[in-house]
Design a protein around this motif. Structure first.
Motif, short mmCIF file in Angstrom:
data_model
loop_
_atom_site.label_atom_id
_atom_site.label_comp_id
_atom_site.label_asym_id
_atom_site.label_seq_id
_atom_site.Cartn_x
_atom_site.Cartn_y
_atom_site.Cartn_z
N ARG A 145 30.63 87.71 39.65
CA ARG A 145 31.42 86.54 39.22
C ARG A 145 32.81 86.60 38.85
O ARG A 145 33.45 85.73 39.17
CB ARG A 145 30.29 86.14 38.01
CG ARG A 145 29.18 85.41 38.38
CD ARG A 145 28.48 84.76 37.33
NE ARG A 145 28.16 85.57 36.20
CZ ARG A 145 26.91 86.22 35.91
NH1 ARG A 145 26.01 86.22 37.09
NH2 ARG A 145 26.95 86.82 34.66
N ARG A 146 32.91 87.64 38.12
CA ARG A 146 34.43 87.80 37.58
C ARG A 146 35.47 87.91 38.79
O ARG A 146 36.48 87.44 38.69
CB ARG A 146 34.52 88.88 36.59
CG ARG A 146 35.98 88.89 35.67
CD ARG A 146 35.79 89.65 34.62
NE ARG A 146 36.91 89.93 33.96
CZ ARG A 146 37.22 90.45 32.82
NH1 ARG A 146 35.90 91.06 31.98
NH2 ARG A 146 38.29 90.83 32.06
N GLY A 186 34.80 87.03 41.72
CA GLY A 186 34.88 85.78 42.67
C GLY A 186 34.22 86.06 44.04
O GLY A 186 34.82 85.85 44.97
#
Length: 216
Positions: A166-167, A169
């Motif tokens: 998630r960090r 992307g």
């Protein structure tokens, strides 16, 4: 153990035993702290070799303590004192023994020149992780560091790696994870990313990693 990807855009490194060799430091600090606090039942070295060296390898200190309570009867009220002693000893030893690592620094620099993003996903606490990464000269090359304090569930749960995706992307299919311990390997596999198992800390070099990533 490796599913060959079409394109890898990021490499996520485990910390202990992959980027920095602190396995022995953590094991000795934990063993000494436990012996100092749990004087009513001193544990033999063979128990630690079997359980901490293998079965518990890659787990956090608190998870190891929980295991010893279940398996050996360690009183829960001793957990905090063992944890505190272990962390203090670990920090002092890391500061005294960990030195810059040109091989790992070169690995990071060359991957970044190839267009590959790099980060660290650790099952250790933030203070000792960052101290060791800075002492080894690796921290400045990493995009970010995730520790066991940054997630609700630690390895072997996949959450630490899912947080990293998630960090970044990025999708799991765009990431390669490098792990060495059974719990870390399980976490990586369940995350859905590509996995490269490191035989040892010394094997984690640019030449070892580069064939498994495609130029972005």
């Amino acid at each position: 153990l490796l599913r060959v990807p079409a394109v890898i855009r990021a490499v996520l490194f485990d910390f202990d035993g992959v980027l920095v060799s602190t396995v022995a430091i953590h094991a000795k600090a934990f063993r000494d702290a436990l012996h100092a606090v749990w004087t009513a039942r001193p544990l033999t070295y063979s128990l630690f070799e079997e359980d901490i060296g293998h079965r518990l390898d890659g787990l956090s200190t608190r998870e190891k303590l929980a295991y010893l309570t279940r398996a050996c009867g360690l009183p829960e009220e001793m957990h905090e004192e063992v944890w505190r002693r272990k962390q203090n000893t670990t920090l002092v030893t890391i500061a005294a023994e960990i030195r810059p690592d040109p091989v790992k620094q070169s690995l990071m620099e060359r991957l970044k020149r190839d267009g590959i993003r790099v980060a660290c996903v650790s099952n250790a606490i933030r203070e000792s992780t960052l101290l060791a990464l800075r002492a080894s000269g690796i921290f400045e090359h990493l995009e970010f560091v995730i520790t066991n304090e940054d997630v609700a569930r630690q390895k072997p749960d996949p959450e630490p790696y899912l947080a990293a995706f998630r960090r970044l992307g990025l999708a799991p299919s765009e990431c390669l994870i490098i792990e060495d311990s059974p719990h870390g390997i399980r976490s990586a596999r369940e995350s859905g990313a590509h996995l490269l198992v490191a035989p040892s800390y010394r094997d984690v070099t640019y030449e070892f990693v580069r064939p498994h990533v495609a130029r972005s």
